[in-house]
Design a protein around this motif. Structure first.
Motif, PDB file in Angstrom:
ATOM      1  N   ARG A  81       0.852  -1.188   0.000  1.00 17.72           N
ATOM      2  CA  ARG A  81       0.000   0.000   0.000  1.00 17.72           C
ATOM      3  C   ARG A  81       0.881   1.230   0.000  1.00 17.72           C
ATOM      4  NH1 ARG A  81       0.550   2.490   4.478  1.00 17.72           N
ATOM      5  NH2 ARG A  81      -1.236   3.846   4.641  1.00 17.72           N
ATOM      6  N   PHE A  82       0.416   2.290  -0.632  1.00 18.50           N
ATOM      7  CA  PHE A  82       1.140   3.551  -0.548  1.00 18.50           C
ATOM      8  C   PHE A  82       0.149   4.700  -0.612  1.00 18.50           C
ATOM      9  CE2 PHE A  82       0.865   2.760  -5.043  1.00 18.50           C
ATOM     10  CZ  PHE A  82       0.832   3.994  -5.669  1.00 18.50           C
ATOM     11  N   MET A  83       0.327   5.655   0.277  1.00 19.51           N
ATOM     12  CA  MET A  83      -0.514   6.840   0.326  1.00 19.51           C
ATOM     13  C   MET A  83      -0.105   7.729  -0.835  1.00 19.51           C
ATOM     14  SD  MET A  83      -3.044   8.219   2.118  1.00 19.51           S
ATOM     15  CE  MET A  83      -3.054   7.500   3.742  1.00 19.51           C
ATOM     16  N   HIS A  84      -1.087   8.170  -1.623  1.00 17.81           N
ATOM     17  CA  HIS A  84      -0.790   9.000  -2.782  1.00 17.81           C
ATOM     18  C   HIS A  84      -1.996   9.870  -3.111  1.00 17.81           C
ATOM     19  CE1 HIS A  84      -2.922   5.498  -4.355  1.00 17.81           C
ATOM     20  NE2 HIS A  84      -3.261   6.227  -5.401  1.00 17.81           N
ATOM     21  N   ALA A  85      -1.785  10.871  -3.934  1.00 14.10           N
ATOM     22  CA  ALA A  85      -2.856  11.734  -4.435  1.00 14.10           C
ATOM     23  C   ALA A  85      -2.605  11.970  -5.919  1.00 14.10           C
ATOM     24  CB  ALA A  85      -2.873  13.066  -3.684  1.00 14.10           C
ATOM     25  N   THR A  86      -3.680  12.186  -6.657  1.00  8.84           N
ATOM     26  CA  THR A  86      -3.586  12.462  -8.088  1.00  8.84           C
ATOM     27  C   THR A  86      -4.436  13.681  -8.411  1.00  8.84           C
ATOM     28  OG1 THR A  86      -5.450  10.993  -8.546  1.00  8.84           O
ATOM     29  CG2 THR A  86      -3.233  10.030  -8.669  1.00  8.84           C
ATOM     30  N   ASP A  87      -4.126  14.345  -9.503  1.00 10.26           N
ATOM     31  CA  ASP A  87      -4.942  15.468  -9.963  1.00 10.26           C
ATOM     32  C   ASP A  87      -6.007  14.929 -10.912  1.00 10.26           C
ATOM     33  OD1 ASP A  87      -3.418  17.192  -8.439  1.00 10.26           O
ATOM     34  OD2 ASP A  87      -2.097  17.743 -10.095  1.00 10.26           O
ATOM     35  N   GLY A 118     -13.382   9.335  -5.889  1.00  7.22           N
ATOM     36  CA  GLY A 118     -12.118   9.843  -5.366  1.00  7.22           C
ATOM     37  C   GLY A 118     -11.827  11.188  -5.991  1.00  7.22           C
ATOM     38  N   ARG A 119     -11.718  12.213  -5.150  1.00  4.35           N
ATOM     39  CA  ARG A 119     -11.614  13.587  -5.645  1.00  4.35           C
ATOM     40  C   ARG A 119     -10.228  14.181  -5.439  1.00  4.35           C
ATOM     41  NH1 ARG A 119     -15.644  16.971  -3.053  1.00  4.35           N
ATOM     42  NH2 ARG A 119     -15.374  18.327  -4.845  1.00  4.35           N
ATOM     43  N   MET A 135     -12.052  -4.070  -9.203  1.00  5.87           N
ATOM     44  CA  MET A 135     -12.786  -2.806  -9.257  1.00  5.87           C
ATOM     45  C   MET A 135     -12.803  -2.271 -10.683  1.00  5.87           C
ATOM     46  SD  MET A 135     -11.447  -1.035  -5.675  1.00  5.87           S
ATOM     47  CE  MET A 135     -11.486   0.556  -6.377  1.00  5.87           C
ATOM     48  N   ALA A 136     -13.909  -1.626 -11.056  1.00  2.00           N
ATOM     49  CA  ALA A 136     -13.980  -0.881 -12.308  1.00  2.00           C
ATOM     50  C   ALA A 136     -13.678   0.577 -11.974  1.00  2.00           C
ATOM     51  CB  ALA A 136     -15.368  -1.003 -12.932  1.00  2.00           C
ATOM     52  N   SER A 137     -12.945   1.254 -12.861  1.00  2.00           N
ATOM     53  CA  SER A 137     -12.492   2.613 -12.576  1.00  2.00           C
ATOM     54  C   SER A 137     -12.530   3.471 -13.829  1.00  2.00           C
ATOM     55  CB  SER A 137     -11.061   2.544 -12.031  1.00  2.00           C
ATOM     56  OG  SER A 137     -10.514   3.826 -11.871  1.00  2.00           O
ATOM     57  N   VAL A 138     -13.067   4.686 -13.685  1.00  2.06           N
ATOM     58  CA  VAL A 138     -13.001   5.708 -14.732  1.00  2.06           C
ATOM     59  C   VAL A 138     -12.228   6.881 -14.136  1.00  2.06           C
ATOM     60  CG1 VAL A 138     -14.291   7.318 -16.182  1.00  2.06           C
ATOM     61  CG2 VAL A 138     -15.167   4.994 -15.797  1.00  2.06           C
ATOM     62  N   ILE A 139     -11.156   7.294 -14.813  1.00  2.00           N
ATOM     63  CA  ILE A 139     -10.292   8.361 -14.316  1.00  2.00           C
ATOM     64  C   ILE A 139     -10.323   9.524 -15.300  1.00  2.00           C
ATOM     65  CG2 ILE A 139      -7.916   8.977 -13.712  1.00  2.00           C
ATOM     66  CD1 ILE A 139      -7.463   5.987 -13.077  1.00  2.00           C
ATOM     67  N   LEU A 140     -10.585  10.720 -14.760  1.00  4.11           N
ATOM     68  CA  LEU A 140     -10.638  11.938 -15.564  1.00  4.11           C
ATOM     69  C   LEU A 140      -9.766  13.014 -14.928  1.00  4.11           C
ATOM     70  CD1 LEU A 140     -14.502  11.918 -15.964  1.00  4.11           C
ATOM     71  CD2 LEU A 140     -12.871  11.476 -17.788  1.00  4.11           C
ATOM     72  N   PRO A 141      -9.222  13.949 -15.709  1.00  5.33           N
ATOM     73  CA  PRO A 141      -8.404  15.015 -15.123  1.00  5.33           C
ATOM     74  C   PRO A 141      -9.255  15.941 -14.261  1.00  5.33           C
ATOM     75  CG  PRO A 141      -8.727  15.390 -17.476  1.00  5.33           C
ATOM     76  CD  PRO A 141      -9.341  14.058 -17.161  1.00  5.33           C
ATOM     77  N   ALA A 142      -8.610  16.513 -13.244  1.00  4.67           N
ATOM     78  CA  ALA A 142      -9.291  17.451 -12.350  1.00  4.67           C
ATOM     79  C   ALA A 142      -8.278  18.480 -11.849  1.00  4.67           C
ATOM     80  CB  ALA A 142      -9.902  16.712 -11.176  1.00  4.67           C
ATOM     81  N   HIS A 143      -8.771  19.601 -11.379  1.00  3.97           N
ATOM     82  CA  HIS A 143      -7.900  20.592 -10.756  1.00  3.97           C
ATOM     83  C   HIS A 143      -7.406  20.025  -9.431  1.00  3.97           C
ATOM     84  CE1 HIS A 143      -8.836  23.618 -13.731  1.00  3.97           C
ATOM     85  NE2 HIS A 143     -10.125  23.392 -13.553  1.00  3.97           N
ATOM     86  N   PRO A 144      -6.190  20.355  -9.023  1.00  2.00           N
ATOM     87  CA  PRO A 144      -5.652  19.851  -7.761  1.00  2.00           C
ATOM     88  C   PRO A 144      -6.458  20.349  -6.565  1.00  2.00           C
ATOM     89  CG  PRO A 144      -3.961  21.047  -9.007  1.00  2.00           C
ATOM     90  CD  PRO A 144      -5.249  21.210  -9.735  1.00  2.00           C
ATOM     91  N   GLY A 146      -5.951  20.577  -2.120  1.00  2.00           N
ATOM     92  CA  GLY A 146      -4.886  20.505  -1.111  1.00  2.00           C
ATOM     93  C   GLY A 146      -3.542  20.730  -1.783  1.00  2.00           C
ATOM     94  N   PRO A 147      -2.540  19.904  -1.408  1.00  2.00           N
ATOM     95  CA  PRO A 147      -1.211  20.080  -2.009  1.00  2.00           C
ATOM     96  C   PRO A 147      -1.115  19.518  -3.435  1.00  2.00           C
ATOM     97  CG  PRO A 147      -1.189  18.346  -0.354  1.00  2.00           C
ATOM     98  CD  PRO A 147      -2.555  18.978  -0.300  1.00  2.00           C
ATOM     99  N   GLY A 148      -2.134  18.816  -3.904  1.00  2.00           N
ATOM    100  CA  GLY A 148      -2.117  18.279  -5.267  1.00  2.00           C
ATOM    101  C   GLY A 148      -1.465  16.922  -5.356  1.00  2.00           C
ATOM    102  N   ALA A 149      -1.172  16.509  -6.569  1.00  2.00           N
ATOM    103  CA  ALA A 149      -0.686  15.160  -6.861  1.00  2.00           C
ATOM    104  C   ALA A 149       0.648  14.886  -6.195  1.00  2.00           C
ATOM    105  CB  ALA A 149      -0.564  14.959  -8.367  1.00  2.00           C
TER     106      ALA A 149
END
Length: 151
Positions: A81-87, A118-119, A135-144, A146-149
């Motif tokens: 597992r790894f804690m991460h964030a994406t934009d 997931g926002r 899991m099924a997943s749809v990923i779209l770009p978003a504005h950051p 908090g601190p962002g990706a």
């Protein structure tokens, strides 16, 4: 990790006469045995022209290209597992198994039929169960947010 059957993928398009038709009907190509990208676009809004097969192995670069990705993801028991964030904004549905979504201020356990939005926040996935989670997943770009990706 048990091997699951690749889902059938039906993709529509236009034939040479400009009529709607099926351009792909068959199993999703398997990439790394863990994530299957059913369809990827390099931009949003997407260009729906052409008949090229845009499935691809999942890669973190897809999260940064401004496009969209539709995937089926397998998460085996005991995976790192790894804690991460994406934009990105991620729409996910648990299809099989039970998984824990870890957040900075708590966690939630999810099972088949549960939907996640997931926002772009920091998160990690943990599979403590005996079976692979799908899991099924749809990923779209978003504005950051908090601190962002972080990836």
């Amino acid at each position: 990790m048990e091997q699951r059957q690749s889902p059938r993928r039906v993709v529509t398009g236009l034939d040479a006469d400009g009529r709607s038709c099926v351009i792909i009907d068959g199993p999703v190509p398997v990439s790394d045995g863990r994530a299957q990208v059913i369809w990827h676009t390099p931009a949003v809004p997407a260009d729906n022209g052409g008949i090229a097969d845009t499935s691809a192995p999942f890669g973190m670069a897809m999260l940064k290209d401004g496009g969209s990705s539709f995937s089926i993801v397998d998460m085996p028991p005991g995976m790192p597992r790894f804690m991460h964030a994406t934009d990105t904004i991620d729409y996910m549905v648990v299809l099989r198994g039970t998984i824990t979504l870890e957040l900075e201020a708590g966690e939630v356990t999810l099972g088949p039929g549960d939907a996640i939005v997931g926002r772009g926040t920091a998160h990690a996935w943990r599979n403590d169960g005996p079976e692979t989670v799908t899991m099924a997943s749809v990923i779209l770009p978003a504005h950051p947010v908090g601190p962002g990706a972080t990836i």
